[in-house]
Motif scaffolding. Structure first.
Motif, PDB file in Angstrom:
ATOM      1  N   LYS A   6      -6.831 -12.415  10.363  1.00 26.03           N
ATOM      2  CA  LYS A   6      -6.721 -11.133  11.073  1.00 26.03           C
ATOM      3  C   LYS A   6      -5.387 -10.942  11.809  1.00 26.03           C
ATOM      4  O   LYS A   6      -4.391 -10.641  11.192  1.00 26.03           O
ATOM      5  N   SER A  33      -7.622 -14.660   2.999  1.00 26.84           N
ATOM      6  CA  SER A  33      -8.609 -13.925   3.804  1.00 26.84           C
ATOM      7  C   SER A  33      -9.342 -14.875   4.733  1.00 26.84           C
ATOM      8  O   SER A  33      -9.297 -16.110   4.567  1.00 26.84           O
ATOM      9  N   GLY A  34     -10.067 -14.281   5.675  1.00 20.27           N
ATOM     10  CA  GLY A  34     -10.871 -15.085   6.584  1.00 20.27           C
ATOM     11  C   GLY A  34     -11.916 -15.895   5.839  1.00 20.27           C
ATOM     12  O   GLY A  34     -12.103 -17.088   6.094  1.00 20.27           O
ATOM     13  N   ALA A  35     -12.626 -15.237   4.920  1.00 22.12           N
ATOM     14  CA  ALA A  35     -13.685 -15.926   4.176  1.00 22.12           C
ATOM     15  C   ALA A  35     -13.119 -17.134   3.425  1.00 22.12           C
ATOM     16  O   ALA A  35     -13.730 -18.202   3.375  1.00 22.12           O
ATOM     17  N   GLU A  91     -18.934  -9.853  14.481  1.00 20.98           N
ATOM     18  CA  GLU A  91     -19.874  -8.892  13.879  1.00 20.98           C
ATOM     19  C   GLU A  91     -21.270  -9.013  14.491  1.00 20.98           C
ATOM     20  O   GLU A  91     -22.022  -8.052  14.565  1.00 20.98           O
ATOM     21  N   ILE A 114     -11.342 -16.382  13.695  1.00 16.81           N
ATOM     22  CA  ILE A 114     -10.770 -15.314  12.873  1.00 16.81           C
ATOM     23  C   ILE A 114     -10.742 -13.971  13.607  1.00 16.81           C
ATOM     24  O   ILE A 114      -9.755 -13.249  13.549  1.00 16.81           O
ATOM     25  N   GLN A 115     -11.813 -13.666  14.348  1.00 16.38           N
ATOM     26  CA  GLN A 115     -11.822 -12.402  15.098  1.00 16.38           C
ATOM     27  C   GLN A 115     -11.361 -12.590  16.547  1.00 16.38           C
ATOM     28  O   GLN A 115     -10.674 -11.753  17.104  1.00 16.38           O
ATOM     29  N   GLU A 156     -18.363 -19.265  15.834  1.00 15.71           N
ATOM     30  CA  GLU A 156     -17.441 -18.288  16.414  1.00 15.71           C
ATOM     31  C   GLU A 156     -17.560 -18.464  17.933  1.00 15.71           C
ATOM     32  O   GLU A 156     -18.624 -18.226  18.491  1.00 15.71           O
ATOM     33  N   TYR A 192     -24.674  -7.175   4.434  1.00 16.88           N
ATOM     34  CA  TYR A 192     -23.815  -8.232   3.905  1.00 16.88           C
ATOM     35  C   TYR A 192     -24.397  -9.048   2.753  1.00 16.88           C
ATOM     36  O   TYR A 192     -23.661  -9.610   1.960  1.00 16.88           O
ATOM     37  N   ILE A 203     -10.198  -3.819  12.508  1.00 15.45           N
ATOM     38  CA  ILE A 203     -11.087  -4.955  12.825  1.00 15.45           C
ATOM     39  C   ILE A 203     -10.278  -6.151  13.353  1.00 15.45           C
ATOM     40  O   ILE A 203     -10.218  -7.223  12.741  1.00 15.45           O
ATOM     41  N   TYR A 226     -21.179 -14.438  11.656  1.00 12.48           N
ATOM     42  CA  TYR A 226     -20.504 -13.773  10.526  1.00 12.48           C
ATOM     43  C   TYR A 226     -19.335 -14.641  10.097  1.00 12.48           C
ATOM     44  O   TYR A 226     -18.479 -14.991  10.915  1.00 12.48           O
ATOM     45  N   HIS A 227     -19.308 -14.983   8.809  1.00 11.06           N
ATOM     46  CA  HIS A 227     -18.193 -15.800   8.322  1.00 11.06           C
ATOM     47  C   HIS A 227     -17.573 -15.264   7.043  1.00 11.06           C
ATOM     48  O   HIS A 227     -16.631 -15.871   6.525  1.00 11.06           O
ATOM     49  N   GLY A 228     -18.103 -14.162   6.467  1.00 11.72           N
ATOM     50  CA  GLY A 228     -17.457 -13.588   5.298  1.00 11.72           C
ATOM     51  C   GLY A 228     -18.443 -13.106   4.255  1.00 11.72           C
ATOM     52  O   GLY A 228     -19.663 -13.142   4.458  1.00 11.72           O
ATOM     53  N   ARG A 229     -17.876 -12.653   3.120  1.00 12.40           N
ATOM     54  CA  ARG A 229     -18.679 -12.019   2.067  1.00 12.40           C
ATOM     55  C   ARG A 229     -18.616 -12.751   0.725  1.00 12.40           C
ATOM     56  O   ARG A 229     -19.128 -12.247  -0.265  1.00 12.40           O
ATOM     57  N   VAL A 288     -12.641 -19.967   5.813  1.00 17.77           N
ATOM     58  CA  VAL A 288     -13.906 -20.626   6.154  1.00 17.77           C
ATOM     59  C   VAL A 288     -14.363 -21.510   4.988  1.00 17.77           C
ATOM     60  O   VAL A 288     -14.781 -22.657   5.180  1.00 17.77           O
ATOM     61  N   ASP A 344     -14.466 -20.897  14.344  1.00 19.12           N
ATOM     62  CA  ASP A 344     -14.014 -19.752  13.554  1.00 19.12           C
ATOM     63  C   ASP A 344     -13.423 -18.739  14.532  1.00 19.12           C
ATOM     64  O   ASP A 344     -14.145 -17.984  15.186  1.00 19.12           O
TER      65      ASP A 344
HETATM   66  N1  PLZ Z   1     -15.059 -14.973  10.319  1.00 20.09           N
HETATM   67  C1  PLZ Z   1     -15.431 -14.509  12.702  1.00 20.09           C
HETATM   68  O1  PLZ Z   1     -14.930 -11.802  11.991  1.00 20.09           O
HETATM   69  C2  PLZ Z   1     -14.252 -10.902   9.354  1.00 20.09           C
HETATM   70  C3  PLZ Z   1     -15.579  -8.258   8.491  1.00 20.09           C
HETATM   71  C4  PLZ Z   1     -15.355  -6.913   7.980  1.00 20.09           C
HETATM   72  P1  PLZ Z   1     -12.291 -11.708   5.951  1.00 20.09           P
HETATM   73  N2  PLZ Z   1     -14.859  -9.903  10.133  1.00 20.09           N
HETATM   74  C5  PLZ Z   1     -14.723  -8.530   9.689  1.00 20.09           C
HETATM   75  C6  PLZ Z   1     -16.245  -6.596   6.831  1.00 20.09           C
HETATM   76  O2  PLZ Z   1     -17.106  -5.732   6.997  1.00 20.09           O
HETATM   77  O3  PLZ Z   1     -16.076  -7.194   5.763  1.00 20.09           O
HETATM   78  C7  PLZ Z   1     -14.524 -12.334   9.705  1.00 20.09           C
HETATM   79  C8  PLZ Z   1     -14.848 -12.713  11.022  1.00 20.09           C
HETATM   80  C9  PLZ Z   1     -15.110 -14.062  11.298  1.00 20.09           C
HETATM   81  C10 PLZ Z   1     -14.748 -14.639   9.061  1.00 20.09           C
HETATM   82  C11 PLZ Z   1     -14.466 -13.326   8.716  1.00 20.09           C
HETATM   83  C12 PLZ Z   1     -14.112 -13.017   7.293  1.00 20.09           C
HETATM   84  O4  PLZ Z   1     -12.793 -12.580   7.204  1.00 20.09           O
HETATM   85  O5  PLZ Z   1     -10.802 -11.663   6.121  1.00 20.09           O
HETATM   86  O6  PLZ Z   1     -12.965 -10.369   6.082  1.00 20.09           O
HETATM   87  O7  PLZ Z   1     -12.719 -12.447   4.740  1.00 20.09           O
END
Ligand code: PLZ
Length: 455
Positions: free
Chosen positions: A296, A137-139, A239, A269-270, A234, A182, A77, A165-168, A142, A267
């Motif tokens: 990433k 991590s990306g999340a 995503e 990140i991607q 973004e 998600y 990814i 998409y910004h994370g989980r 953010v 953002d």
């Molecule tokens: N911001 C723009 O693309 C992560 C998600 C994979 P993390 N994208 C891949 C998945 O299914 O969990 C992403 C992103 C953008 C934030 C994030 C979050 O980055 O490193 O996955 O936390």
């Protein structure tokens, strides 16, 4: 400037750069055993896309435990842009762990953290004093960007875009648009997060300034700049479907933010780290964010993320108010320094542009071709090595089913591709930026064949 295809052929690799399926079926026997063990020990919420279990990876290939060699159009990814076992990154990691694996920067600091912050100040747009905080991590990046923007503006509301998409994590789930997989069942979500329309030229038919006018109207009428801490965008959605906003959209939003004491957060990140043919996707329109999140590709596969921004904003939270046990790990920082210099030394931004030229040559003829099922490619879009194909059915509706079939056909032939989009109807290409031209052409030819057989 487009790199000549020969630029894509000059690297050397540790593993043979080949697409080769040696087992009668996928997964092969060793991977099938591992999949059974995974099913018995890992929750089904974790659902691997590739049938093979990876034992080695280099350049543009992933090799599985049964000896199958897949062309990698995923890069974990958008992470392994410099390659999954880049020799300089591996050497930097070995060197770093030979001295110490961890101290925690806020407990006992080390130079590599500072060096990454200095490098990010240099390569991110904006001719002003900057600061960078490192996370894992990306999340987490953010989350920290929002915390800092709130601290600086003393306001609460956060605007995110449709399909974002910004994370989980809890706050970033609230910021992420797509329900399944998600968010569903994982609420309640963080408050004060509002969604506004994002430019989507294929669907809204608006120019960038027209789309921005709509977005700004909604922000003004439904939230009010006086309540709004930040807009998080973004610059090319990941995503959400590799959506490239129409020209003029990002500059207009950034300008409105500047005029209204709202922090504009890109953002990246991607899309960042040379993926789109420049250091960052905002650079294509000369947009200068107040703050940027990166992750990433930044550290060649080691977990590292960053928030870089204007010094006065970044310094709003007081001493001790930012941190984390592993945030800015010395091993990840050493990897980042090596990965970032590989991006410069190998001109990975130029290679990303070269990848785009080759990919457009092979994929653009697919647009408009009608298949037996009536499904078709509505658009080839993206920038650099962040490219996508969007599919619609005979009635012009999003066609996620055909995308599933194409992805399965690609994998059976030895090519890993990922999908995206709210409707799962987008195939996205994220090859390592170090992929060689022959392997790239081979993978794209397999993809084009799978598209023609399934539409
Ligand atoms: N911001 C723009 O693309 C992560 C998600 C994979 P993390 N994208 C891949 C998945 O299914 O969990 C992403 C992103 C953008 C934030 C994030 C979050 O980055 O490193 O996955 O936390």
């Amino acid at each position: 400037m487009t790199a000549t295809p020969s630029t894509l052929s000059t690297l050397t690799y540790r593993l043979p750069q080949e697409r080769k399926i040696v087992t009668d079926q996928l997964p092969g026997p060793v991977s099938a055993d591992l999949a059974a063990r995974t099913a018995a020990s890992v929750p089904r919420g974790i659902a691997p896309a590739l049938a093979g279990y990876v034992v080695d990876a280099d350049g543009g290939v992933l090799v599985d435990a049964d000896g199958n060699s897949f062309v990698d159009f995923a890069s974990g990814i958008a992470v392994t842009s410099v390659g999954a076992s880049n020799e300089k990154v591996v050497a930097a990691v070995r060197e770093a762990v030979g001295h110490f694996t961890h101290t925690n920067f806020t407990t006992s600091p080390y130079a590599s953290y500072t060096a990454v912050a200095e490098k990010l100040a240099e390569i991110t747009p904006g001719d002003f004093d900057k600061r960078t905080v490192l996370l894992n991590s990306g999340a987490e990046a953010v989350e920290n960007a929002v915390k800092i923007a709130r601290s600086y503006t003393k306001k609460n509301a956060v605007v995110v875009m449709d399909r974002a998409y910004h994370g989980r994590t809890n706050l970033t789930m609230a910021m992420t648009a797509k329900n399944v997989p998600y968010k569903s069942g994982f609420g309640p979500f963080a408050s004060e997060v509002y969604r506004a329309p994002m430019s989507y030229p294929l669907h809204d038919g608006l120019t960038g300034p027209e789309a921005a006018e709509q977005t700004i109207y909604q922000m003004e009428k439904e939230i009010g700049a006086e309540n709004l801490a930040c807009v998080v965008i973004e610059p090319i959605q990941g995503e959400g479907g590799f959506v490239v906003p129409a020209e003029g959209f990002l500059p207009a939003i950034a300008e409105w933010c500047r005029a209204n004491d709202v922090v504009f957060i890109a953002d990246e990140i991607q899309a960042g780290m040379c993926r789109t043919g420049d250091w960052f996707a905002v650079n294509h329109e000369g947009v200068v964010p107040d703050m940027m999140t990166t992750a990433k590709g930044i550290a060649g596969g080691m977990p590292l993320s960053a928030v870089t921004g204007r010094a006065e904003i970044m310094d709003a939270p007081g001493p001790g108010s930012l941190g984390g046990t592993y945030a800015g790990s010395p091993v990840a920082c050493a990897a980042a320094i090596a990965a970032l210099s590989q991006m410069e030394d190998l001109d990975l931004a130029g290679r990303a542009r070269g990848i785009e030229a080759v990919a457009r040559e092979i994929l653009e003829p697919l647009v408009g071709e009608a298949g037996a099922s009536g499904s078709r490619v509505a658009e080839v879009r993206g920038r650099g090595a962040m490219l996508a194909l969007e599919f619609v059915d005979a009635e012009g509706r999003p066609d996620g089913a055909v995308v599933k079939k194409i992805a399965a056909a690609c994998q059976a032939a030895g090519l890993l591709i990922l999908t995206c989009g709210l409707d799962g109807n987008v195939i996205r290409l994220l090859p390592p930026l170090v992929i060689g031209e022959d392997l790239l052409r081979d993978g794209l030819t397999v993809l084009a064949g799978a598209v023609r057989e399934n539409i």
